[in-house]
Write an enzyme that holds these catalytic residues in place. Sequence first.
Site, PDB file in Angstrom:
ATOM      1  N   SER A 112      97.345 -31.016 -31.010  1.00  0.00           N
ATOM      2  CA  SER A 112      98.033 -29.926 -30.020  1.00  0.00           C
ATOM      3  C   SER A 112      98.562 -28.837 -30.611  1.00  0.00           C
ATOM      4  O   SER A 112      98.555 -28.659 -31.849  1.00  0.00           O
ATOM      5  CB  SER A 112      99.489 -30.705 -29.567  1.00  0.00           C
TER       6      SER A 112
HETATM    7  N1  SAM Z   1      99.334 -36.363 -31.164  1.00  0.00           N
HETATM    8  C1  SAM Z   1      97.941 -35.929 -31.504  1.00  0.00           C
HETATM    9  C2  SAM Z   1      98.047 -34.973 -32.754  1.00  0.00           C
HETATM   10  O1  SAM Z   1      98.804 -34.773 -33.322  1.00  0.00           O
HETATM   11  O2  SAM Z   1      96.667 -34.763 -32.899  1.00  0.00           O
HETATM   12  C3  SAM Z   1      97.374 -34.772 -30.183  1.00  0.00           C
HETATM   13  C4  SAM Z   1      97.022 -35.858 -29.213  1.00  0.00           C
HETATM   14  S1  SAM Z   1      95.604 -35.333 -28.142  1.00  0.00           S
HETATM   15  C5  SAM Z   1      96.455 -34.083 -27.263  1.00  0.00           C
HETATM   16  C6  SAM Z   1      96.156 -36.896 -27.094  1.00  0.00           C
HETATM   17  C7  SAM Z   1      95.649 -37.919 -27.483  1.00  0.00           C
HETATM   18  O3  SAM Z   1      95.971 -39.171 -26.807  1.00  0.00           O
HETATM   19  C8  SAM Z   1      93.980 -38.247 -27.705  1.00  0.00           C
HETATM   20  O4  SAM Z   1      93.467 -38.540 -28.935  1.00  0.00           O
HETATM   21  C9  SAM Z   1      93.651 -39.196 -26.608  1.00  0.00           C
HETATM   22  O5  SAM Z   1      92.461 -40.007 -27.041  1.00  0.00           O
HETATM   23  C10 SAM Z   1      95.028 -40.276 -26.665  1.00  0.00           C
HETATM   24  N2  SAM Z   1      95.027 -40.909 -25.346  1.00  0.00           N
HETATM   25  C11 SAM Z   1      94.645 -40.702 -24.285  1.00  0.00           C
HETATM   26  N3  SAM Z   1      95.021 -41.714 -23.440  1.00  0.00           N
HETATM   27  C12 SAM Z   1      95.690 -42.893 -24.123  1.00  0.00           C
HETATM   28  C13 SAM Z   1      96.075 -44.032 -23.933  1.00  0.00           C
HETATM   29  N4  SAM Z   1      96.269 -44.437 -22.887  1.00  0.00           N
HETATM   30  N5  SAM Z   1      96.687 -44.531 -24.881  1.00  0.00           N
HETATM   31  C14 SAM Z   1      96.794 -44.052 -26.196  1.00  0.00           C
HETATM   32  N6  SAM Z   1      96.016 -42.919 -26.662  1.00  0.00           N
HETATM   33  C15 SAM Z   1      95.577 -42.272 -25.523  1.00  0.00           C
END
Ligand code: SAM
Length: 256
Positions: free
Chosen positions: A106
């Site tokens: 992000s």
């Molecule tokens: N917090 C992260 C960082 O600091 O790099 C950025 C997150 S990225 C915007 C969103 C993440 O949420 C992705 O890696 C995606 O695979 C994960 N994601 C999406 N749906 C999810 C779910 N149902 N459970 C867990 N993770 C999920």
Amino acid sequence: MKPHTDRGATVRRHKFRLVCLCAVVMWLATGERLQAQDWAALRQGMLAEIRDDVIATRAYIGKGKLRPEVMAAMARVPRHAFVPENVRAAAYANRPLPIGHGQTISQPYIVALMTDLLEPDPKDVILEVGTGSGYQAAVLAELAGDIHTIEIIPELADQARRRFNRLGYARIRTRQGDGYFGWPEAGPFDGIIVTAAADHVPPPLVRQLRKGGRMVIPVGHRFGVQQLLLITKGPEGKLQTRQVLPVRFVPLTGEH
Ligand code: SAM
């Protein structure tokens, strides 16, 4: 979202872009590794951009400054250690970056804002849904007690686990799975942060939020603009929701 900025902020932004560009050129032309002090200088530029964005969005977020401890945590965590080699020179640009598997780390301003809204305390137990690179969890680990983070993509979960070990984040526990259902055995949580957008607030997460706890979550259409929500659970368990800011996150996936 493109925040409105003043002239001073625009000049600082251009200067910072120039520094980033130099870093990229140096990286590409000489293949030379940037030194710790170069990263620290770039990190200071990132902090200046976060401050500018906070001012530009103060009408939404209701303040012109984030808590000093949040900014100090942002100044400590080496974002360049959380991004792939091919985008490392841009690690301190104030924007999301690709981390593989169609996912992103992000934007630093959003990481700082969400951390600020969560108001983590050293005794707090926090749940993060959406580990991604692990950067947000690392920022939280600077301010809170135990961090539990869930990632749905196995390769990203493994990579983050190895990264936490390598960087010494002993209080972050990582799990691969669908974060929609939370981590019931580790709860209730003082804070829950969701870093992927859902079309509704997952009821299991509401149940796992402790009375007096706070949840920060983007909610809305998966391909449109979403709203960043701050949900607080009062001492009697009553929920209060504040709409903070329009945002754009990758979707919360899974079979739920
Ligand atoms: N917090 C992260 C960082 O600091 O790099 C950025 C997150 S990225 C915007 C969103 C993440 O949420 C992705 O890696 C995606 O695979 C994960 N994601 C999406 N749906 C999810 C779910 N149902 N459970 C867990 N993770 C999920």
